[in-house]
Design a protein around this motif. Structure first.
Motif, PDB file in Angstrom:
ATOM      1  N   UNK A 260      -4.004  25.081 -12.458  1.00  0.00           N
ATOM      2  CA  UNK A 260      -3.292  26.364 -12.662  1.00  0.00           C
ATOM      3  C   UNK A 260      -1.992  26.106 -13.445  1.00  0.00           C
ATOM      4  N   UNK A 261      -1.649  26.993 -14.372  1.00  0.00           N
ATOM      5  CA  UNK A 261      -0.445  26.778 -15.191  1.00  0.00           C
ATOM      6  C   UNK A 261       0.439  28.007 -15.206  1.00  0.00           C
ATOM      7  N   UNK A 262       1.699  27.796 -15.597  1.00  0.00           N
ATOM      8  CA  UNK A 262       2.596  28.915 -15.934  1.00  0.00           C
ATOM      9  C   UNK A 262       3.085  28.661 -17.350  1.00  0.00           C
ATOM     10  N   UNK A 263       3.579  29.746 -17.995  1.00  0.00           N
ATOM     11  CA  UNK A 263       4.020  29.589 -19.369  1.00  0.00           C
ATOM     12  C   UNK A 263       5.508  29.308 -19.469  1.00  0.00           C
ATOM     13  N   UNK A 264       5.842  28.463 -20.385  1.00  0.00           N
ATOM     14  CA  UNK A 264       7.238  28.151 -20.671  1.00  0.00           C
ATOM     15  C   UNK A 264       7.932  29.418 -21.164  1.00  0.00           C
ATOM     16  N   UNK A 265       9.140  29.706 -20.641  1.00  0.00           N
ATOM     17  CA  UNK A 265       9.897  30.867 -21.095  1.00  0.00           C
ATOM     18  C   UNK A 265       9.733  32.065 -20.156  1.00  0.00           C
ATOM     19  N   UNK A 266       8.674  32.046 -19.290  1.00  0.00           N
ATOM     20  CA  UNK A 266       8.530  33.140 -18.326  1.00  0.00           C
ATOM     21  C   UNK A 266       9.354  32.837 -17.086  1.00  0.00           C
ATOM     22  N   UNK A 267       9.157  33.709 -16.033  1.00  0.00           N
ATOM     23  CA  UNK A 267       9.915  33.467 -14.802  1.00  0.00           C
ATOM     24  C   UNK A 267       8.989  33.090 -13.660  1.00  0.00           C
ATOM     25  N   UNK A 268       9.523  32.413 -12.682  1.00  0.00           N
ATOM     26  CA  UNK A 268       8.736  32.064 -11.498  1.00  0.00           C
ATOM     27  C   UNK A 268       8.346  33.360 -10.799  1.00  0.00           C
TER      28      UNK A 268
END
Lengths: 372, 246, 252
Positions: A260-268
């Motif tokens: 699972x990933x999150x995108x750089x520049x978004x928020x937690x």
């Protein structure tokens, strides 16, 4: 192909520099002579272009005895690069590169045009052409040295410790560029070094020589690391052999699991995340790990440079097991990040899975034989 | 520079060319020496002093200038230019130019030692600067770190290390001076050059060799002895070089 | 005194000469003639010999042997040769003086040219020589295309040192009755005409400086900028360096 056939060099005082050397340096490949000082590696190289004449034995290039030509004519057909470059201090960079074409009587304009092209190829911008060697750094001089050796497009190149006089960072650059250049040009190269790591990095074939001038082992880099023939070679090849040998080991495909990933520049996100979450950019290239929970980034905080852990290395699917192992060991989450050939995330792999692959490969080797 | 064989073959060549049985024979120089002993010894002394004192004076002057040139990059080129220009002026020209420039009498006995001092300074400034420049930066920093003051460091660290280079320069200066002093003899200054002057003047009709041969021998011997003394002095000052000298 | 010297140097009679005296121009010509002949002869002898010894590495003992000649007092050798040679010439000729003078001048000029040429070839970076042969140059090609151009700075400093010594010693030629600028020094001394004597000194010094300057300019346009390093900066005062070089003094 360069063939040494029972080549011996004995000096008048009785010292034997090279003792009955027999080997082949295959066409289009890099053969590295490596060994401690006094092992006769440079002498062996210099006998190819007859800077030194052997006491006995023959050396042939493409089945033609090197003694069938006068030395200076032979040398014009062989590229020669030496440790301190040996550039002519009284000539500009471009005229240094054009030395052999000038000697061969090529038209000056044409020779210089070709030299300029070569300079670009070895990574020197055009404005260096009019400078003198004294105005260049050691690394730049070495590039000019390589360009000069290539100027008459010789099929064979002799390189005597060409990168040992420059600092480690520049050396690494020069080595990488050299490999890239060789990929395009496919010269038959004999390369001398005392640095086993350089030999392993550059050589298609490595000849380890021992003091007294005899060949201790001739094999591929992977074989050399896996099966040093005797205590001398084992000692010379050095520590971490097992780990370094993994650099040549291509195991079965790495069994990755989706991550699972999150995108750089978004928020937690408000609900929070696992303790370690992989961060990717817009093109799915991994950027680093994000830590959540009590000692990490709280929900709603930005996913930016300050929050990122960039420690982990990346393994490429189809790459070496050494890179896969390193990806696992360096990852703060314990999961090694695997990317495809374009650098996009493929998934993560667990340390156990990698060690299983290594173990199964070892077993295969014991029963099966050499790995290419 | 070799220390031997300053006169290769000359003594062997002479008898073939000359009659050897009369008083003007080259081999009669010992006779000439005996007959004019006190006079010649006086000239030899004068020659020795004129060869040595300007070099010592030159070294004393060159040390601070050379030090400055070795420690300050900006000072090096102009100092080398000036010393180079001074060294360019022919010795005999310098002899006759010194008195009017310093307001001395045209034939003052001081003109030769002053001119030779100028030469020695010109030569030694470069030697001192290069010798001191050869002391590695690491050595200098180590000396400073141990706690030497700049002056203490100069005399106990920099200067001793520069001794071999300076010694070599002193040898050149001393040997050159012996030859240049003889030139001053031709303009009437008192030294061994007067032997050549006498020989020349006594040879107007037939050759008269003894003073000329004696002068050559004494000059060469003097150069040899002074050269040797400088070498010995250099060795005494650098006992640590014995270990590597084998 | 300085005023008298300037007056002497300003007198056109002293430059062009009179019925009874030889002028500065004529003496300058004589001085230059002796000097040029001697330096050219020394070049013809010293340059090929130095290149050959440096290139082959043979007969190197000749170099240190020649340096020993320094210890000989020039005046003494000149007087000796004159005394030996002059009596063999009779009548209205000055050959008996010119020949020994030229011999002394040539003897003086050969060692700096020879030993600096040798040192220049010797000092070529071994890696450069190795590369030159490795590129496929023949022995003569290495000598002409690599060793000679790389030796030029040292050859020039030897040539300049030789030229200065020759100009200085050609002055002493006047002592053995020949012409040249030294004439004014010795005549001035004999006649107690000190302005003339000092003017002679000024003229000789000026000639030496101008000669050195001219050679420095030639050097500047002959030697590759790649060797002069700082990329065109003149080097006045090569003589000291050459003399030290000749004597084997290392400098950094």
């Amino acid at each position: 192909m360069i063939r040494f056939d029972h080549v011996t060099k004995r000096y008048p005082d009785g010292t034997v520099a090279v003792d009955g050397l027999t080997l082949e340096a295959p066409t289009g490949r890099i053969t590295v002579f490596v060994g401690p000082s006094g092992c006769g590696k440079t002498t062996s190289l210099r006998m190819v272009n007859r800077m030194i004449e052997p006491t006995s034995g023959t050396i042939t290039i493409d089945d033609r005895d090197v003694t069938s030509l006068p030395p200076h004519e032979l040398r014009r057909t062989i590229g020669y690069v030496i440790q301190h470059a040996g550039l002519f201090p009284h000539r500009t960079v471009i005229d240094n590169v054009a030395t052999v074409p000038f000697l061969l009587g090529t038209d000056k304009k044409q020779a210089r045009a070709r030299a300029a092209e070569l300079l670009e190829r070895v990574g020197l911008p055009a404005h260096f052409a009019r400078r003198y060697p004294a105005q260049l750094s050691g690394g730049q001089q070495q590039r000019v040295g390589v360009a000069r050796a290539l100027a008459a497009d010789p099929p064979v190149m002799l390189m005597d410790e060409p990168f040992s006089a420059v600092d480690p960072v520049v050396r690494e650059q020069l080595q990488d560029q050299f490999l890239q250049l060789q990929e395009e040009l496919g010269k038959t190269i004999v390369f001398v070094t005392h640095d086993i790591d350089e030999a392993i990095k550059l050589g298609d074939q490595i000849a380890v020589m021992a003091v007294g001038g005899h060949l201790a082992q001739l094999s591929s880099p992977a074989d050399l690391l896996a099966r040093p023939i005797d205590a001398f070679v084992a000692g010379f090849v050095g520590r971490d052999r097992g780990y370094r040998a993994l650099g040549f080991a291509r195991g079965a495909a790495l069994p990755t699991t989706p991550e699972p990933t999150v995108r750089f520049g978004e928020r937690v996100p408000p609900g929070g995340l696992e303790e370690w979450t992989l961060v990717v950019d817009d093109t799915d290239q991994p950027q680093g790990w994000l830590r959540s929970g009590p000692s990490g980034s709280p929900p709603g905080s930005p996913i930016d440079d300050a929050a990122l852990f960039r420690g982990g290395t990346l393994a490429t699917q189809g790459g070496s097991l050494r890179a896969a192992l390193d990806a696992c060991l360096s990852s703060p989450s314990g999961r090694g990040v695997v990317v495809d050939g374009d650098g996009r995330l493929e998934g993560t792999v667990h340390l156990d899975a990698v060690t299983d692959l290594i173990a199964s490969r070892e077993r295969a080797e014991v029963t099966g034989g050499a790995d290419g | 520079m070799a220390d031997v064989a300053y006169l290769p073959g000359l003594p062997r060549m002479l008898p073939a060319l000359l009659p050897a049985d009369d008083n003007s024979s080259p081999w009669r120089f010992p006779q000439y020496f005996a007959d004019h002993f006190s006079e010649v010894m006086g000239w030899l002394w004068a020659h020795t002093w004129l060869s040595v004192v300007p070099v010592i004076a030159g070294l004393i002057i060159a040390l601070p200038i050379g030090w400055l040139a070795s420690r300050h990059k900006w000072a090096y080129p102009p100092m080398m230019t000036v010393s180079g220009l001074l060294y360019t002026i022919p010795s005999i020209a310098l002899f006759v130019l010194v008195p009017p420039l310093l307001g001395l009498d045209p034939l003052s006995p001081l003109q030769v030692p002053i001119a030779l001092t100028v030469y020695s300074v010109a030569l030694l400034v470069r030697v001192v600067a290069d010798g001191l420049g050869s002391v590695s930066e690491e050595t200098l920093q180590a000396a400073t770190a141990i706690g030497y003051t700049p002056v203490g460091r100069f005399f106990t660290v920099e200067l001793p290390i520069a001794v071999p280079v300076i010694t070599a320069g002193l040898r050149v200066a001393v040997v050159a001076n012996v030859s240049i002093v003889a030139v001053a003899g031709t303009i009437g200054m008192v030294n061994l050059g007067l032997l050549f002057d006498q020989g020349f003047k006594l040879s107007t009709d037939t050759p008269y060799y003894p003073p000329i041969v004696l002068g050559l021998l004494l000059c060469v011997l003097l150069a040899l002895v002074l050269d040797l003394l400088v070498i010995l002095l250099g060795r005494m000052l650098t006992p640590w070089r014995k270990a590597v000298r084998s | 005194m300085i005023g008298n010297v300037l007056r002497w140097l300003n007198d056109p009679d002293n430059w062009n000469g009179t019925q009874f005296t030889t002028g500065i121009w004529a003496q300058l010509q004589t001085h230059l003639l002796y000097s040029v002949i001697a330096v050219l002869a020394a070049l013809v002898i010293g340059l090929p010999l130095g290149l050959a010894i440096g290139h082959t590495g043979r007969a190197t003992s000749l170099i240190s042997g020649l340096n020993a000649v320094r210890a000989l007092p020039t005046v003494g050798v000149l007087v000796l040769l004159v005394v030996i040679i002059a009596p063999h010439f009779h009548g209205r000729t000055s050959k008996g003086y010119i020949i020994p003078t030229l011999i002394v001048l040539i003897l003086l000029a050969v060692p700096p040219i020879l030993s600096n040429t040798y040192a220049g070839v010797q000092n070529v970076d071994p890696a450069v020589r190795d590369a030159a042969y490795g590129m496929g140059m023949t022995g003569p090609q290495v000598l002409w295309r690599v060793e000679l151009p790389n030796s030029l700075p040292l050859i020039f400093s030897g040539l300049r040192s030789a030229t200065l010594q020759v100009i200085a010693t050609a002055t002493i030629a006047a002592y053995v009755t020949l012409g040249g600028l030294g004439r004014f020094i010795y005549d001035g001394l004999a006649q107690q005409d000190y302005p003339q004597m000092i003017s002679g000194g000024v003229l000789v010094a000026a000639l030496a400086l101008i000669a050195d300057l001219v050679l420095a300019l030639v050097q500047r346009y002959t030697v590759s900028r790649g060797l002069t390093k700082r990329f065109s900066k003149s080097t006045v005062g090569g003589a000291v360096a050459a003399d030290l070089e000749e004597a084997g003094v290392e400098h950094t």
